[in-house]
Design a protein around this motif. Structure first.
Motif, PDB file in Angstrom:
ATOM      1  N   GLU A   6       0.826   5.144   0.642  1.00 19.48           N
ATOM      2  CA  GLU A   6      -0.001   6.165   1.285  1.00 19.48           C
ATOM      3  C   GLU A   6       0.711   7.512   1.290  1.00 19.48           C
ATOM      4  O   GLU A   6       1.928   7.575   1.403  1.00 19.48           O
ATOM      5  CB  GLU A   6      -0.294   5.753   2.731  1.00 19.48           C
ATOM      6  CG  GLU A   6      -1.165   4.526   2.852  1.00 19.48           C
ATOM      7  CD  GLU A   6      -1.560   4.230   4.284  1.00 19.48           C
ATOM      8  OE1 GLU A   6      -2.382   4.983   4.839  1.00 19.48           O
ATOM      9  OE2 GLU A   6      -1.021   3.252   4.832  1.00 19.48           O
ATOM     10  N   TYR A  58      -4.495   6.639  -0.253  1.00 22.05           N
ATOM     11  CA  TYR A  58      -3.666   5.471  -0.528  1.00 22.05           C
ATOM     12  C   TYR A  58      -3.963   4.924  -1.919  1.00 22.05           C
ATOM     13  O   TYR A  58      -4.982   5.238  -2.544  1.00 22.05           O
ATOM     14  CB  TYR A  58      -3.861   4.374   0.515  1.00 22.05           C
ATOM     15  CG  TYR A  58      -5.240   3.745   0.518  1.00 22.05           C
ATOM     16  CD1 TYR A  58      -5.560   2.723  -0.366  1.00 22.05           C
ATOM     17  CD2 TYR A  58      -6.217   4.167   1.405  1.00 22.05           C
ATOM     18  CE1 TYR A  58      -6.809   2.148  -0.382  1.00 22.05           C
ATOM     19  CE2 TYR A  58      -7.477   3.596   1.397  1.00 22.05           C
ATOM     20  CZ  TYR A  58      -7.767   2.592   0.507  1.00 22.05           C
ATOM     21  OH  TYR A  58      -9.017   2.020   0.490  1.00 22.05           O
ATOM     22  N   PHE A  59      -3.042   4.061  -2.385  1.00 25.12           N
ATOM     23  CA  PHE A  59      -3.189   3.341  -3.647  1.00 25.12           C
ATOM     24  C   PHE A  59      -2.569   1.962  -3.455  1.00 25.12           C
ATOM     25  O   PHE A  59      -1.525   1.828  -2.818  1.00 25.12           O
ATOM     26  CB  PHE A  59      -2.464   4.066  -4.797  1.00 25.12           C
ATOM     27  CG  PHE A  59      -2.398   3.235  -6.046  1.00 25.12           C
ATOM     28  CD1 PHE A  59      -3.445   3.227  -6.950  1.00 25.12           C
ATOM     29  CD2 PHE A  59      -1.288   2.425  -6.308  1.00 25.12           C
ATOM     30  CE1 PHE A  59      -3.392   2.428  -8.100  1.00 25.12           C
ATOM     31  CE2 PHE A  59      -1.231   1.629  -7.451  1.00 25.12           C
ATOM     32  CZ  PHE A  59      -2.287   1.641  -8.343  1.00 25.12           C
ATOM     33  N   GLU A  93      -2.447  -2.145  -5.689  1.00 27.77           N
ATOM     34  CA  GLU A  93      -2.954  -3.100  -6.664  1.00 27.77           C
ATOM     35  C   GLU A  93      -3.560  -4.260  -5.891  1.00 27.77           C
ATOM     36  O   GLU A  93      -2.848  -4.960  -5.170  1.00 27.77           O
ATOM     37  CB  GLU A  93      -1.835  -3.616  -7.566  1.00 27.77           C
ATOM     38  CG  GLU A  93      -1.285  -2.588  -8.523  1.00 27.77           C
ATOM     39  CD  GLU A  93      -0.157  -3.148  -9.393  1.00 27.77           C
ATOM     40  OE1 GLU A  93       0.437  -4.196  -9.038  1.00 27.77           O
ATOM     41  OE2 GLU A  93       0.132  -2.522 -10.416  1.00 27.77           O
ATOM     42  N   VAL A 129       0.847  -1.193   0.000  1.00 30.91           N
ATOM     43  CA  VAL A 129       0.000   0.000   0.000  1.00 30.91           C
ATOM     44  C   VAL A 129       0.882   1.242   0.000  1.00 30.91           C
ATOM     45  O   VAL A 129       1.804   1.358   0.802  1.00 30.91           O
ATOM     46  CB  VAL A 129      -0.934   0.003   1.239  1.00 30.91           C
ATOM     47  CG1 VAL A 129      -1.827   1.238   1.233  1.00 30.91           C
ATOM     48  CG2 VAL A 129      -1.778  -1.273   1.273  1.00 30.91           C
TER      49      VAL A 129
END
Length: 182
Positions: A20, A25-26, A28, A18
């Protein structure tokens, strides 16, 4: 992305990497390439999503071959106790269950291979659950195990007598009488 093996062969927890920052956050949640590098080569063909209120208990469900399903489960909102039961008769862990807290916060996923029954209970006010399947649903091949089978001794994070359970799930057999073909 990393994999955590459980005590049941082929049943794994997947934890994403993750990223952040002050925006949020992003991560996959699924990448065929990354899964293959982890040794997971599955062709998912369908995504399912459910919304449930606190106290809901869904399961324990499976599909028999040739429509048996591998599922990749994650929570978009809320918290659940996710449970998988090994139905593979030749497995040393046949009849054993594994449970894990899956939440929007921890972002963990459970990969439940073919040969397992699956279910979950909602322990937050609401929960939205999404799962990928590698086989299409086929009503003629569905099966299940009663959630309160005493031989499984599953801790659902709630009193099972207070659970909100479908009529269909209320009448499922115990594992000793299920129609599993695994």
């Amino acid at each position: 992305m990393k994999i955590e093996n459980t005590f049941i062969q082929d049943l794994v927890v997947i934890e994403p990497t993750v990223f952040e920052d002050e925006r949020g956050y992003f991560f996959e949640c699924y990448s065929k390439t990354k899964f293959e590098k982890l040794g997971i080569d599955i062709d998912f063909v369908q995504d399912n999503q459910s919304f449930s209120r606190k106290g809901t208990l869904r399961g324990l469900h499976y599909q028999n071959p040739p429509f048996a399903q591998t599922k990749l489960i994650r929570v978009l909102e809320g918290e659940i106790i996710d449970v998988a039961v090994d139905l593979r008769k030749d497995s040393p862990t046949y009849g054993k269950s594994f449970s894990i807290l899956l939440s929007a916060e921890n972002k963990k996923q459970l990969l439940v291979p073919q040969g397992f029954a699956h279910g979950f209970s909602v322990i937050s006010e609401t929960a939205t659950v999404i799962y990928k399947c590698d086989q299409f649903y086929n009503k003629g091949f569905e099966g299940g195990i009663k959630f309160d089978d005493p031989s499984l001794n599953i801790d659902w994070g709630m009193n099972p007598e207070d659970a909100i359970v479908s009529d269909k799930d209320q009448i499922l057999p115990f594992i000793e009488n299920c129609n599993s073909l695994f």
